[in-house]
Design a protein around this motif. Structure first.
Motif, PDB file in Angstrom:
ATOM      1  N   ASN A 170       0.568  -1.250   0.031  1.00 11.31           N
ATOM      2  CA  ASN A 170      -0.037   0.187   0.141  1.00 11.31           C
ATOM      3  C   ASN A 170       1.018   1.282  -0.047  1.00 11.31           C
ATOM      4  N   ALA A 171       1.957   1.235   0.655  1.00 10.10           N
ATOM      5  CA  ALA A 171       2.696   2.409   0.816  1.00 10.10           C
ATOM      6  C   ALA A 171       3.522   2.530  -0.474  1.00 10.10           C
ATOM      7  N   ALA A 172       4.028   1.470  -1.141  1.00  7.58           N
ATOM      8  CA  ALA A 172       4.380   1.637  -2.372  1.00  7.58           C
ATOM      9  C   ALA A 172       3.582   2.080  -3.457  1.00  7.58           C
ATOM     10  N   LEU A 173       2.432   1.546  -3.387  1.00  7.11           N
ATOM     11  CA  LEU A 173       1.309   2.157  -4.444  1.00  7.11           C
ATOM     12  C   LEU A 173       1.207   3.636  -4.164  1.00  7.11           C
ATOM     13  N   ILE A 174       0.986   4.057  -2.849  1.00 10.38           N
ATOM     14  CA  ILE A 174       0.741   5.424  -2.525  1.00 10.38           C
ATOM     15  C   ILE A 174       1.832   6.436  -3.272  1.00 10.38           C
ATOM     16  N   ASP A 175       3.123   5.703  -3.184  1.00 11.25           N
ATOM     17  CA  ASP A 175       4.240   6.674  -3.686  1.00 11.25           C
ATOM     18  C   ASP A 175       4.236   6.536  -5.110  1.00 11.25           C
ATOM     19  N   GLY A 176       3.260   5.894  -5.898  1.00 12.62           N
ATOM     20  CA  GLY A 176       3.048   6.034  -7.107  1.00 12.62           C
ATOM     21  C   GLY A 176       3.517   4.965  -8.259  1.00 12.62           C
ATOM     22  N   GLN A 181       5.288  -3.063 -10.330  1.00  7.06           N
ATOM     23  CA  GLN A 181       6.537  -2.531  -9.736  1.00  7.06           C
ATOM     24  C   GLN A 181       6.395  -2.871  -8.211  1.00  7.06           C
ATOM     25  N   ALA A 182       5.405  -2.503  -7.553  1.00  8.46           N
ATOM     26  CA  ALA A 182       5.225  -2.955  -6.111  1.00  8.46           C
ATOM     27  C   ALA A 182       5.648  -4.459  -5.980  1.00  8.46           C
ATOM     28  N   PHE A 183       5.094  -5.164  -6.855  1.00  7.80           N
ATOM     29  CA  PHE A 183       5.167  -6.871  -6.695  1.00  7.80           C
ATOM     30  C   PHE A 183       6.719  -6.929  -6.572  1.00  7.80           C
TER      31      PHE A 183
END
Lengths: 275, 312, 430
Positions: A170-176, A181-183
């Motif tokens: 969630n944090a990574a996704l919020i960072d855009g 990429q998050a995975f």
């Protein structure tokens, strides 16, 4: 209890070693057989080979074409395991994180694959692989193993991912970052322990599988180790020394890999079984 | 199954605000699509098509096939061979589950001590697991040579147990146990490893405080170790059950279902019906029954063992 | 029963070929590997039976020598694997151009079963088919059309170790009573009279096959027809006689200990080394027996006498496993040409010699493995009966026979019970 070596511990040690010796008896019988000539096999079946003869090994290696079989097995195993890790982890990530009835049903659908007997779909699948023009090819085997082993792989990954907190992504996704990429950068590295398990369980299974490569690769020149050894053993059945040498040679590579990596293999076998 | 056996390294560092936020922002469907396509292509589609032939009289080759409704399933009920095979399947599975799990537990307890050889013993007991079942079958077929001066019989004689010599694979009353023993030999190390992982999770302090309270080895095992091994037991029982019910390679390679029908199981019967007798339709009916069987047994076991875990 | 024909939609195949093309061209293309499912170009794909390897290889090499451009891809399988792999290939419509086929009926890979499913090409145009003796037509032909090429007949009898016979001072027996006496003498000398490797399923049937020509067919040459018409059963026929004799051999201790746990290979080595004196076997395995003996000349073969009436002692002689051309093969013409070549007298003779069988026909004196000489008069006098399974109506009777013999040897059934099971299997639909 875990710290002191007492007389009782010594007794236990003796018992356990005796058990291991009994356990190793079949291996002893096979290995000594491989080093004996026919006359020794007939007269002294259980003694140590005296003098040991190594001639059987060369003959067995040549007749069973084990060098190319090893290459075939390695190629098929490595590619299938890679495909399983990629497809399995991605799917499990979705299944573990997507709430709702549909994704749960999909998860159950994958689990069904664990209990389906392979014989049920064997002939239609064979027809399919034939229609795809993949019979006798590495690709056909890789496709087969990826499909057959996916349920178990998805099951292992999903259980593991469910126990991970969602906050990282969630944090990574919020960072855009994108989901992919998050995975790749956040989730997949966290999956290392279970990936080890997936890798080892699937690799052992695929490497040792006999029936499918017999069916799909027989006569193609791309036979795997168990298929070549089986054919070899059938051809030389009455020459025990030769057969034993063939079996020893065929088992040796995987045993060597196991001995080198034994800590990881044993951990891999046990650690993933949760969910 | 239950979430337990995880080595310390695998345990995620749990942040405090974990509850209720498990799912997070869900990834798109595309993540599951490739796996689903391959799975559907390789397993679902062929199995469904295959299951369809359970209602036909297809021989396995050629174009001729007629719809016969439930005739194959009716035949199954009256087929002595299939019923005998069900009995053998259950016996074999029961033997494998009980002995393999029991032996695995004893081995695990034995090597989870201070004995000096514990690491090498783990490796030895586990090694058969990485060898191909078809090769293990060859090896044991040699070991089971019925001649009194060969293989296992010779070894028994050498250690003074000559009276125990047997026609291991040829005696219809013994053959099935010989097959079971081979499987147990190959897989006991696997059970051991799973129990070991469970044992690693038993806190040492519990044992120490119990010892201070004067509890003996047996009492400590019964009241501390055994309850905490429940999840490992669940996994072991489930795995060996499914393995036993679907056992195929070792039987075909060692006895081909014989002598007579003494080691025929559902797996070997459905194989023979399809490839030897040319009764593909009937064979798939047997396969479907086997699948339902495995599903039912696993479900019942899981329900029972889980309730036991929570009770403990 | 037949109410509805299920047909596969024809478009599936095309769709999948397109998909397969994409998949193969994709990420995995670097793995190499071509398409072995065969087209109209490329080598002729041949899958032979392991027991015919020596002869088939010879024929293919010779054919290639005479036709430079001919290419083939040959593989062999032992019987059970052959069954599995070939069945799957046939099921998928992916049969090799030329593959092993069992003569007559009685197994899922037999000529009758496969030609009924329209999987075998017609060979009736070929010259050699005119030479098939009347008695063997049923092995080669279904509905008057020839569907299989086979180089000839193998016989079944006792393979014996001459040194063991000499050591015990016994001669070749010509009646059942003499056989029992010979066994008794051998046993007293500490030699196992008969090696029996009944752990290997197909070995179980051989003693019955050696006995029923005498106990059944010599008296009732039309036994198979009566079975087919339903006016005879295994139970109550000379089969019971044969099985009782089989058991008598066991009760008198003439077999090695634990025949059910002994494999074909172990039995072979017993006879080869002289530990045992005889084994009832087909002539096709002679090479394996010779390999197990110090010198190949140690071994001979004679017809196993089934009765005490010399005139009744017929022999089993069956057409050996042959080759059929896949009806769907794109190279059927090439495959047919090769079989036409194999059917020429000198080729058929070479093949037959390589696998120790009697050639289907010969021009002039046939070169036959000398140990087969005692059997030739029976073949000439029409006292040879094809292997029994070749006339059985479905693929279930033979495996049932294997199983009940193991049960008999294991003391788990009676002769009546065994024959009833075989009758039940016989009555099942094909």
């Amino acid at each position: 209890m875990r710290t002191r070596y007492r007389p009782r511990t010594f007794v236990l040690e003796i018992v356990m070693v005796a058990l291991a010796v009994a356990f190793l008896f079949p291996v002893y019988a096979l290995v000594t057989l491989a080093f004996k000539d026919p006359e020794q096999i007939a007269n002294k079946p259980l003694s140590l080979p005296d003098p040991p003869s190594v001639g059987s090994f060369g003959t067995a290696w040549e007749s069973a074409s084990l060098s190319s079989a090893l290459l075939n097995s390695t190629l098929i195993t490595v590619a299938s395991v890679l495909a399983l890790i990629v497809l399995g982890s991605l799917a499990a990530y979705f299944l573990a994180r997507k709430a709702g009835r549909l994704s749960y049903s999909l998860y159950i659908l994958f689990l069904v694959g664990i209990i389906l007997p392979f014989q049920l779909g064997m002939i239609p699948l064979y027809q399919l692989v034939n229609d795809l023009g993949l019979l006798g090819t590495y690709q056909g085997m890789i496709l087969f193993y990826t499909g057959i082993q996916l349920p178990f792989t998805v099951f292992l990954y999903t259980g593991f991912i469910r126990s991970l907190p969602a906050d990282y992504t969630n944090a990574a996704l919020i960072d855009g970052a994108s989901h992919l990429q998050a995975f790749v950068h956040v989730i997949f590295p966290l999956l290392r322990p279970i990936t080890g398990t997936v890798l080892i369980l699937n690799a052992v299974h695929i490497w040792n599988d006999f029936f499918t490569p017999l069916l799909y690769l027989g006569g193609s020149g791309r036979e795997t180790v168990p298929v070549r050894v089986f054919a070899f053993v059938n051809e030389y059945t009455s020459d025990y020394g030769l057969v034993a040498a063939g079996l020893v040679l065929a088992a040796l590579p995987i045993l060597l890999v196991f001995l080198v990596l034994q800590r990881y293999v044993i951990r891999g076998f046990s650690s993933g079984l949760k969910g | 199954m239950t979430a337990v056996i995880t080595p310390p390294a695998a345990k995620p560092q749990t942040p405090a605000k974990r509850a209720g936020r498990r799912s997070g922002i869900a990834p798109p469907w595309l993540f599951a699509a490739p796996a689903l396509v391959v799975y559907a292509l390789v397993m679902l589609y062929p199995s469904i098509v295959g299951a369809g032939s359970a209602f036909t009289d297809w021989s396995g080759v050629g174009e001729q096939r007629s719809f016969v409704g439930l005739a194959n399933f009716q035949q199954l009920i009256h087929d002595d061979q299939a019923l005998g095979a069900i009995r053998n399947t259950l016996l074999l599975t029961a033997a494998i589950v009980v002995v393999q799990t029991g032996l695995g537990l004893l081995l695990a307890l034995g090597v989870h001590t201070t004995i000096k050889s514990r690491m090498i013993l783990r490796v030895i007991f586990f090694a058969p697991m990485v060898v191909s079942p078809v090769m293990v079958a060859f090896l044991w077929k040699y070991v089971y040579n019925p001649a009194p001066d060969a293989g296992l019989n010779a070894a028994l004689n050498a250690v003074g147990l000559g009276a125990l010599r047997q026609d291991w694979l040829g005696n219809p009353s013994i053959a099935i146990w010989s097959v079971a023993f081979t499987v147990i030999w190959q897989c006991a190390g696997y059970s051991m490893v799973i129990f070991l992982a469970g044992l690693e999770g038993v806190p040492q302090e519990l044992h120490e405080s119990a010892m201070v309270d004067g509890a003996g080895t047996a009492a400590r095992f019964r009241h501390i170790t055994w309850p905490l091994l429940a999840p490992a037991l669940t996994i072991n029982v489930m795995l060996s059950t499914v393995g036993g019910l679907t056992l195929f390679t070792q039987i075909i390679a060692m006895t081909n279902g014989g002598p007579g029908y003494a080691t025929d199981t559902l797996s070997t019967v459905l194989y023979k019906q399809a490839f030897v007798f040319g009764k593909f339709g009937y064979s798939t009916a047997v396969a479907l029954v086997l699948a339902l069987f495995v599903a039912a047994v696993s479900f019942i076991q899981l329900a029972y063992l889980r309730s036991r875990e929570t009770a403990a | 029963m037949a109410s509805e024909i299920i047909r596969t939609p024809f478009s599936r195949r095309r769709l999948l070929q397109l998909m397969g093309g994409a998949a193969a061209a994709g990420a995995l293309a670097s793995c190499g590997g071509g398409n072995s499912s065969g087209g109209s170009s490329g080598p002729l794909k041949v899958i032979g039976a392991g027991s015919q390897e020596a002869g088939l290889r010879k024929a293919l090499d010779e054919y290639k020598k005479q036709n430079g451009s001919f290419e083939f891809n040959l593989s062999f399988s032992p019987a059970d694997q052959l069954q599995t792999a070939l069945r799957a290939q046939l099921a998928a419509g992916n049969a090799p151009d030329l593959h092993a086929v069992y003569p007559g009926n009685g197994s899922a890979m037999s000529m009758v079963q496969l030609s009924k499913a329209n999987l075998l090409a017609d060979l009736s145009e070929q010259a050699w088919t005119q030479k098939i003796p009347a008695g063997f037509k049923g092995a080669y032909q279904q509905d008057g059309k020839t569907h299989i090429f086979s180089p000839g007949t193998s016989v079944l009898g006792a393979i014996y170790n001459k040194k063991a016979f000499a050591k015990a001072g016994v001669e070749i027996p010509t009646t059942w009573s003499e056989l029992l006496t010979v066994c008794e003498t051998l046993k007293k000398k500490g030699i196992i009279p008969l090696a029996l490797g009944a752990q290997t399923p197909w070995v179980t049937q051989l003693i019955n096959y050696a006995l029923v020509p005498g106990t059944v067919y010599a008296k009732q040459p039309d036994f198979d027809d009566k079975m087919a018409a339903g006016s005879e059963t295994f139970a109550g026929s000379g089969w019971a006689d044969a099985m009782n004799k089989y058991l008598e051999l066991q009760k008198r201790g003439f077999f090695n200990d634990n025949p059910n746990g002994t494999t074909y290979e172990q039995a072979t080595s017993m006879v080869g080394t002289g530990k045992a004196a005889m084994a009832v076997q087909v002539s096709a395995v002679l090479q394996a027996y010779r390999a197990a003996a110090p010198s190949p000349d140690d071994l001979g073969m004679f017809p196993l006498p089934a009765t005490d009436v010399a005139a009744d002692n017929w022999i089993p002689g069956g057409i050996v496993v042959g080759l059929g051309v896949s009806a769907k093969s794109k190279k059927a013409d090439e495959a047919r040409k090769f079989l036409e070549f194999c059917g020429q007298p000198e080729q058929i003779n070479a093949w037959a010699e390589a696998v120790a069988c009697v050639p289907l026909y010969s021009e002039g004196e046939a070169k036959v493995d000398p140990v087969l000489k005692p059997f030739l008069p029976y073949l000439a006098d029409d006292k040879a009966v094809p292997f029994m399974d070749q006339r059985w109506p479905n693929a279930e009777v033979q495996p049932t026979h294997f199983a009940v013999v193991q049960e008999l040897l294991g003391g788990k059934t009676t002769v009546e019970g065994a024959l009833k099971k075989m009758d039940d299997a016989y009555k099942k639909t094909a």
